[in-house]
Scaffold this motif. Sequence first.
Motif, PDB file in Angstrom:
ATOM      1  N   LEU A  99       0.845  -1.195   0.000  1.00  0.00           N
ATOM      2  CA  LEU A  99       0.000   0.000   0.000  1.00  0.00           C
ATOM      3  C   LEU A  99       0.880   1.245   0.000  1.00  0.00           C
ATOM      4  N   GLU A 100       0.321   2.291  -0.583  1.00  0.00           N
ATOM      5  CA  GLU A 100       1.048   3.549  -0.736  1.00  0.00           C
ATOM      6  C   GLU A 100       1.504   4.096   0.628  1.00  0.00           C
ATOM      7  N   ARG A 101       0.645   3.993   1.658  1.00  0.00           N
ATOM      8  CA  ARG A 101       0.994   4.529   2.994  1.00  0.00           C
ATOM      9  C   ARG A 101       0.260   3.689   4.035  1.00  0.00           C
ATOM     10  N   GLU A 102       0.520   4.003   5.312  1.00  0.00           N
ATOM     11  CA  GLU A 102      -0.198   3.314   6.388  1.00  0.00           C
ATOM     12  C   GLU A 102      -1.690   3.606   6.264  1.00  0.00           C
ATOM     13  N   PRO A 103      -2.557   2.616   6.198  1.00  0.00           N
ATOM     14  CA  PRO A 103      -3.995   2.894   6.050  1.00  0.00           C
ATOM     15  C   PRO A 103      -4.630   3.227   7.400  1.00  0.00           C
ATOM     16  N   ASN A 104      -5.706   4.065   7.372  1.00  0.00           N
ATOM     17  CA  ASN A 104      -6.517   4.201   8.587  1.00  0.00           C
ATOM     18  C   ASN A 104      -7.504   3.030   8.626  1.00  0.00           C
ATOM     19  N   GLN A 105      -8.357   2.987   9.631  1.00  0.00           N
ATOM     20  CA  GLN A 105      -9.214   1.805   9.803  1.00  0.00           C
ATOM     21  C   GLN A 105     -10.079   1.503   8.574  1.00  0.00           C
ATOM     22  N   PRO A 106     -10.867   2.514   8.046  1.00  0.00           N
ATOM     23  CA  PRO A 106     -11.717   2.189   6.884  1.00  0.00           C
ATOM     24  C   PRO A 106     -10.888   1.762   5.661  1.00  0.00           C
ATOM     25  N   GLU A 107      -9.727   2.382   5.504  1.00  0.00           N
ATOM     26  CA  GLU A 107      -8.877   2.012   4.369  1.00  0.00           C
ATOM     27  C   GLU A 107      -8.380   0.579   4.548  1.00  0.00           C
ATOM     28  N   ALA A 108      -7.961   0.245   5.760  1.00  0.00           N
ATOM     29  CA  ALA A 108      -7.488  -1.111   6.045  1.00  0.00           C
ATOM     30  C   ALA A 108      -8.604  -2.117   5.786  1.00  0.00           C
ATOM     31  N   ASP A 109      -9.847  -1.720   6.160  1.00  0.00           N
ATOM     32  CA  ASP A 109     -10.989  -2.607   5.948  1.00  0.00           C
ATOM     33  C   ASP A 109     -11.187  -2.884   4.458  1.00  0.00           C
ATOM     34  N   TYR A 110     -11.033  -1.830   3.634  1.00  0.00           N
ATOM     35  CA  TYR A 110     -11.207  -2.006   2.193  1.00  0.00           C
ATOM     36  C   TYR A 110     -10.265  -3.105   1.678  1.00  0.00           C
ATOM     37  N   PHE A 111      -8.980  -2.996   2.062  1.00  0.00           N
ATOM     38  CA  PHE A 111      -8.007  -3.975   1.534  1.00  0.00           C
ATOM     39  C   PHE A 111      -8.234  -5.374   2.123  1.00  0.00           C
ATOM     40  N   ARG A 112      -8.757  -5.416   3.367  1.00  0.00           N
ATOM     41  CA  ARG A 112      -9.097  -6.724   3.942  1.00  0.00           C
ATOM     42  C   ARG A 112     -10.193  -7.374   3.082  1.00  0.00           C
ATOM     43  N   HIS A 113     -11.223  -6.579   2.754  1.00  0.00           N
ATOM     44  CA  HIS A 113     -12.310  -7.120   1.930  1.00  0.00           C
ATOM     45  C   HIS A 113     -11.795  -7.552   0.557  1.00  0.00           C
ATOM     46  N   LEU A 114     -10.920  -6.712   0.000  1.00  0.00           N
ATOM     47  CA  LEU A 114     -10.397  -7.019  -1.334  1.00  0.00           C
ATOM     48  C   LEU A 114      -9.674  -8.371  -1.319  1.00  0.00           C
ATOM     49  N   ALA A 115      -8.759  -8.541  -0.349  1.00  0.00           N
ATOM     50  CA  ALA A 115      -7.984  -9.770  -0.277  1.00  0.00           C
ATOM     51  C   ALA A 115      -8.885 -10.972   0.001  1.00  0.00           C
ATOM     52  N   ASN A 116      -9.854 -10.773   0.880  1.00  0.00           N
ATOM     53  CA  ASN A 116     -10.738 -11.884   1.208  1.00  0.00           C
ATOM     54  C   ASN A 116     -11.683 -12.233   0.063  1.00  0.00           C
ATOM     55  N   TRP A 117     -11.787 -11.338  -0.906  1.00  0.00           N
ATOM     56  CA  TRP A 117     -12.552 -11.654  -2.118  1.00  0.00           C
ATOM     57  C   TRP A 117     -11.640 -12.388  -3.120  1.00  0.00           C
ATOM     58  N   VAL A 118     -10.442 -11.837  -3.305  1.00  0.00           N
ATOM     59  CA  VAL A 118      -9.570 -12.306  -4.391  1.00  0.00           C
ATOM     60  C   VAL A 118      -8.932 -13.677  -4.100  1.00  0.00           C
ATOM     61  N   CYS A 119      -8.420 -13.885  -2.884  1.00  0.00           N
ATOM     62  CA  CYS A 119      -7.723 -15.154  -2.613  1.00  0.00           C
ATOM     63  C   CYS A 119      -8.623 -16.385  -2.793  1.00  0.00           C
ATOM     64  N   PRO A 120      -9.813 -16.405  -2.185  1.00  0.00           N
ATOM     65  CA  PRO A 120     -10.694 -17.561  -2.433  1.00  0.00           C
ATOM     66  C   PRO A 120     -11.103 -17.654  -3.909  1.00  0.00           C
ATOM     67  N   ALA A 121     -11.255 -16.486  -4.560  1.00  0.00           N
ATOM     68  CA  ALA A 121     -11.627 -16.509  -5.981  1.00  0.00           C
ATOM     69  C   ALA A 121     -10.533 -17.188  -6.796  1.00  0.00           C
ATOM     70  N   LEU A 122      -9.276 -16.875  -6.491  1.00  0.00           N
ATOM     71  CA  LEU A 122      -8.156 -17.512  -7.199  1.00  0.00           C
ATOM     72  C   LEU A 122      -8.156 -19.014  -6.940  1.00  0.00           C
ATOM     73  N   ALA A 123      -8.506 -19.394  -5.712  1.00  0.00           N
ATOM     74  CA  ALA A 123      -8.572 -20.828  -5.396  1.00  0.00           C
ATOM     75  C   ALA A 123      -9.607 -21.499  -6.298  1.00  0.00           C
ATOM     76  N   LYS A 124     -10.727 -20.794  -6.531  1.00  0.00           N
ATOM     77  CA  LYS A 124     -11.758 -21.328  -7.419  1.00  0.00           C
ATOM     78  C   LYS A 124     -11.235 -21.482  -8.847  1.00  0.00           C
ATOM     79  N   CYS A 125     -10.314 -20.578  -9.220  1.00  0.00           N
ATOM     80  CA  CYS A 125      -9.746 -20.618 -10.575  1.00  0.00           C
ATOM     81  C   CYS A 125      -8.608 -21.633 -10.680  1.00  0.00           C
ATOM     82  N   GLY A 126      -8.369 -22.398  -9.630  1.00  0.00           N
ATOM     83  CA  GLY A 126      -7.383 -23.463  -9.728  1.00  0.00           C
ATOM     84  C   GLY A 126      -6.050 -23.166  -9.061  1.00  0.00           C
ATOM     85  N   TYR A 127      -5.919 -22.005  -8.407  1.00  0.00           N
ATOM     86  CA  TYR A 127      -4.661 -21.692  -7.712  1.00  0.00           C
ATOM     87  C   TYR A 127      -4.862 -21.938  -6.227  1.00  0.00           C
ATOM     88  N   VAL A 128      -4.412 -23.112  -5.785  1.00  0.00           N
ATOM     89  CA  VAL A 128      -4.677 -23.601  -4.437  1.00  0.00           C
ATOM     90  C   VAL A 128      -4.232 -22.585  -3.384  1.00  0.00           C
TER      91      VAL A 128
END
Lengths: 201, 624
Positions: B375-404
């Motif tokens: 990340l560009e800089r230290e995130p505040n709470q809402p910003e940190a939440d955004y990236f938490r949601h993003l990662a929690n969306w993308v990682c399982p999605a990649l698992a669905k696409c065949g990347y364990v």
Amino acid sequence: MAKAVWSERRFWVLDLELTGLDSSEGHILSAGWVAIEGGEIQLSQAGHCLFRQSALMGDDVLDSAHLHHITDQQREDGVELSGWLAQAIDEHADDLWVFHHAPLDSAFLQESCRRFQLKWPKPQTLDTMAFEHRRLPRDVPPGYRDLTLNACRRRYGLPVYRAHHALSDALGTAELLLAQIRSRVGPQASQRDLLRAYRTR
Amino acid sequence: MSNADDLKDVIDFLAETLPFSALPADSRLEVAQKLSVDYIPRHANQPLALAPTLYIIRTGAFELRSADGELLDRLGEHDLFGINTLLNGNPEGLTVYPIEDALVYKLSADSVKAFSAQFEPMGDFFQQVSSQRNRLNRLARNRQAKPKLETQLTQSVRDVITADAAPVACSPGTPIQQAAQLMRDQRVSSLMLLDGDTLGGIVTDRDIRNRVVAEGLDLQLPVAKIATTDPIFIDAGALLFDAQKMMSQHRVHHLPVMEQGRVIGMITATDLVRAQQVSPLFLIDDIQRQHDLDSLAELRHRVPALIHNWVQADISPVEMGRVLAAIGDAFVQRCIALAQQELGEAPMRFAWLAFGSQARMDQTFASDQDNALILEREPNQPEADYFRHLANWVCPALAKCGYVLCPGDIMASNPNWRMSVAGWQARFNEWIDEASPKSLLNSSIFFDLRVIDGDADLLTPVQKNLLARTPKADLFLALMTQTAVRNRPPLGFFRRFVVESGGAHEDALDLKHRGVALINDLARIHALAGGISAVGTHARLQAAMDAGVLEADVAHSLMEAWHLIAALRIEEQSEAVRRGETPTSFLDPDALSPLTRAHLKDAFGTIQEAQQMALQRYARGQYG
């Protein structure tokens, strides 16, 4: 003579299929052999035969006969052991005889000579199993201590042949001997070196 | 004295060996009875004294070399040699070296001649083999490599552009009209402006239409006026695949081709269309067009067939890795785009990082995902939440696409691996300054990293700092080397290979952990020691060699070894997938041909030597 290079000598490599381990009770069912001349195995001098069994052989062989795939039919086609032995001794008395585990086959051959009143030629004998046993360092893990013909052959990268056929085993033993000599004893070994390397205890 | 059943072992082998397989069965017995058998122990640096005899390899392996020592061919089980000597006295002076203990059958010259006279096809066959060996010898003398089967977009750009035709070009001062006439006469759709050797820009048909005709521009103005100055160009060594990617990324149809700072030609979209039949690009294109995760995940089923085609076409594992990485990158980029459709735009600049195999571009079937966020800089709470949601969306999605999912939890969904630029900077410093055997065991994967999506500039300072420090970090390099050589290549003493003990793969060879991974580790150390920014193993070895960090012969041997093991691994995996099994990196050593075994043994020997050298150089015998 002793200074001569090992490959000048002719070797006779022999394997017997037996009904048991005790020469006073067991019988020789078949023999397979091949000669080594000029340092190479000569398949033109390979042979195999089944022996006709005398009435002396009773039910005690049935189990092992089954194991060795030797059928009654084949046994009837067999040759007389006495004739074969007399001719083999005549032809190979001066060769170096080679076995994988010599004491067993030698005992059976000597016992047969006694029965048929043939003179045992006391051939010079090499034992590929004894050689391998001596060569294995003491610290070899038990799993690798296996001295069966196939296990020894694997250590030299030799192929697997079918089991329980006397000629396959004789050919296998001959190849093992060449592998041992050429990679362990040395290509220029004299006959004396060879006898020393293979001496039995 | 012996019949066909007695000599069964020999005859069965002849039945599978050309040209004897073409003989009638009873003739094979005749051949068998004429054979002699010999054992030739391995002696890689002493040639065989060839008797005028035909040698048939029963087990083992040999190298055929030209008179001046160049490798012409490797021979294994069922192969023959000695024909040249036997037929014409070997005037070429070909030599044969036993590289693995071998059992050979020999057939005397007289027998060969007698059988050849008796069976015409056999005579023809021997003549053919003999002339083929001669041809190989000539090829080697002409320094020509064997032509490789090239397919699709894995050819290099250099191979496609017309080699001897100079690029169509004019000087920047040429009037527009004259430039257009030149294009007409040369029948090209684009023109390069060359100032001496320097590329001043390019002009295309489209520029003539949009910037001249549509604007009513004076045709006598210098063509530089309407040119795209500072055009993107491509390196001659790049793959067509890379060219296509560049064109679609930048929406251009022409790329000047550069070699060592000089323009050597132009590659166009038309060239690419011509070069490709079925291409992974269609898959990448489809990936970019999916609008929901389920249909995106479906596309993963198209990857195995592609890999199988590449294996069949003998595509190098390095090239395969690059293409598979591009496919993997596309999945990541698409998943992030889909996630952002739900979550909205990111509150700051960020980049999605990949570690390990995706970063090195050597993914195979069984690769898992290792990723993180910077990340560009230290995130505040809402910003940190955004990236938490993003990662929690993308990682399982990649698992669905065949990347364990990564068993070690090195994933963006783990809050430890979502850090600011400063955070990553500090973390890398800590890994370098406070290296311990234990910490390196877990952190070495982080030193292979690449930006997959987002703002690539964020990683630049982190990497710069890292590569400035590692060449001087003696203790770090020493520990890293010791960690890297904890695993040894499986060169057994009593058996050809030590196989993994325990588990489902007893009796199997681990081509990943005791093969490619060992070379990846060595390449990483040399790169870090040399301050080299390349990430792929092959590229690292090449760069280390160019920088003088690594001797050329060692680098080349390691590349070859990597190639061989990686190719075996992916071939094995591709076959497993076709059989409907789960692909693994395990290989049954008994299933290998003696020839492949010989190659593998060489490769493992190379790794062992390179490990020793690395220890001496970086660990200076500190308990190595």
